[in-house]
Design a protein around this motif. Structure first.
Motif, PDB file in Angstrom:
ATOM      1  N   UNK A  60       0.824  -1.207   0.000  1.00  0.00           N
ATOM      2  CA  UNK A  60       0.000   0.000   0.000  1.00  0.00           C
ATOM      3  C   UNK A  60       0.857   1.255   0.000  1.00  0.00           C
ATOM      4  N   UNK A  61       1.954   1.234   0.750  1.00  0.00           N
ATOM      5  CA  UNK A  61       2.829   2.413   0.783  1.00  0.00           C
ATOM      6  C   UNK A  61       3.496   2.624  -0.574  1.00  0.00           C
ATOM      7  N   UNK A  62       4.113   1.567  -1.104  1.00  0.00           N
ATOM      8  CA  UNK A  62       4.783   1.677  -2.405  1.00  0.00           C
ATOM      9  C   UNK A  62       3.774   1.987  -3.501  1.00  0.00           C
ATOM     10  N   UNK A  63       2.639   1.290  -3.471  1.00  0.00           N
ATOM     11  CA  UNK A  63       1.619   1.531  -4.488  1.00  0.00           C
ATOM     12  C   UNK A  63       1.031   2.922  -4.397  1.00  0.00           C
ATOM     13  N   UNK A  64       0.821   3.412  -3.168  1.00  0.00           N
ATOM     14  CA  UNK A  64       0.294   4.769  -3.015  1.00  0.00           C
ATOM     15  C   UNK A  64       1.231   5.812  -3.600  1.00  0.00           C
ATOM     16  N   UNK A  65       2.531   5.653  -3.350  1.00  0.00           N
ATOM     17  CA  UNK A  65       3.515   6.574  -3.928  1.00  0.00           C
ATOM     18  C   UNK A  65       3.527   6.473  -5.450  1.00  0.00           C
ATOM     19  N   UNK A  66       3.456   5.248  -5.959  1.00  0.00           N
ATOM     20  CA  UNK A  66       3.514   5.033  -7.409  1.00  0.00           C
ATOM     21  C   UNK A  66       2.286   5.609  -8.105  1.00  0.00           C
ATOM     22  N   UNK A  67       1.110   5.342  -7.552  1.00  0.00           N
ATOM     23  CA  UNK A  67      -0.122   5.845  -8.154  1.00  0.00           C
ATOM     24  C   UNK A  67      -0.175   7.364  -8.100  1.00  0.00           C
ATOM     25  N   UNK A  68       0.280   7.926  -6.993  1.00  0.00           N
ATOM     26  CA  UNK A  68       0.234   9.387  -6.851  1.00  0.00           C
ATOM     27  C   UNK A  68       1.229  10.081  -7.774  1.00  0.00           C
ATOM     28  N   UNK A  69       2.427   9.514  -7.908  1.00  0.00           N
ATOM     29  CA  UNK A  69       3.483  10.176  -8.676  1.00  0.00           C
ATOM     30  C   UNK A  69       3.492   9.794 -10.149  1.00  0.00           C
ATOM     31  N   UNK A  70       2.952   8.634 -10.490  1.00  0.00           N
ATOM     32  CA  UNK A  70       3.046   8.154 -11.885  1.00  0.00           C
ATOM     33  C   UNK A  70       1.746   7.463 -12.282  1.00  0.00           C
ATOM     34  N   UNK A  71       0.671   8.220 -12.305  1.00  0.00           N
ATOM     35  CA  UNK A  71      -0.629   7.635 -12.618  1.00  0.00           C
ATOM     36  C   UNK A  71      -0.686   7.119 -14.061  1.00  0.00           C
TER      37      UNK A  71
END
Length: 205
Positions: free
Chosen positions: A62-73
């Protein structure tokens, strides 16, 4: 065609599935026969260890995915779309990468210089594998939530990660699920990077 469940219903199904899978994983671990001389408390610790591992794995995703989705949608959408179009190719590339990494690791580990080279290589492979598994989890959430429209990536991340983490806690089966999803995600990420790298090289000529 069979209609997909609405996002609200899919979330409820996810919660229910997690509630069913978690005791199944714990119960399966507890049901494993213990070697002679192992006290029952060790069995309880094994069950709690399984649940704790699931929770920690979910938190990391969730942490890694949250950063990824937020920064590189846009990147997240592109990679998950490619996984959907070519799942077999992506999984085969991922499996080949895993086998190649193991073979190279064995060769490098026999010398001191090789171990020095292996350390950053192992870190890079672990990071790419984690990103691949997170993106594959997002795809699972998208497939479950979409109905007549594109679901939010953050919701897809949560739903997919919860299901993957819960399923991954089941002995043997969970490991196979994690391996296949990780291979699909990792293979797609690396294959896409390789194609784009080749395109940039041709563009410079």
């Amino acid at each position: 065609m069979t209609a997909r469940p609405s996002p609200r219903r899919a979330m409820l199904l996810t919660i229910a599935a997690t509630g069913a899978l978690t005791p199944l994983a714990s119960g399966t671990a507890a049901a494993q026969p213990l070697p002679p001389g192992i006290p029952p408390i060790d069995a309880a610790l094994a069950v709690y260890g399984t649940v704790l591992g699931m929770v920690v794995g979910l938190a990391v995703q969730l942490v890694v995915g949250g950063l990824l989705v937020s920064a590189a949608e846009r990147y997240t959408l592109a990679v998950t779309d490619e996984m959907r179009r070519e799942p077999v190719a992506g999984a085969l590339v991922g499996i080949a990468l895993f086998v190649g990494f193991v073979a190279v690791s064995v060769l490098l580990a026999v010398t001191v210089v090789g171990i020095v080279v292996l350390l950053p290589l192992a870190i890079a492979f672990a990071v790419v594998s984690l990103v691949g598994l997170v993106l594959a989890s997002v795809l699972v959430g998208r497939l479950l939530l979409e109905r007549g429209g594109e679901p939010r990536l953050m919701a897809s991340l949560v739903v997919g990660s919860v299901l993957v983490a819960a399923a991954g806690a089941i002995p043997v089966l969970g490991g196979a699920i994690d391996f296949l999803l990780g291979s699909l995600g990792t293979g797609t990420v690396v294959a896409r990077w390789w194609r784009r790298r080749g395109g940039r090289r041709r563009g410079r000529r």
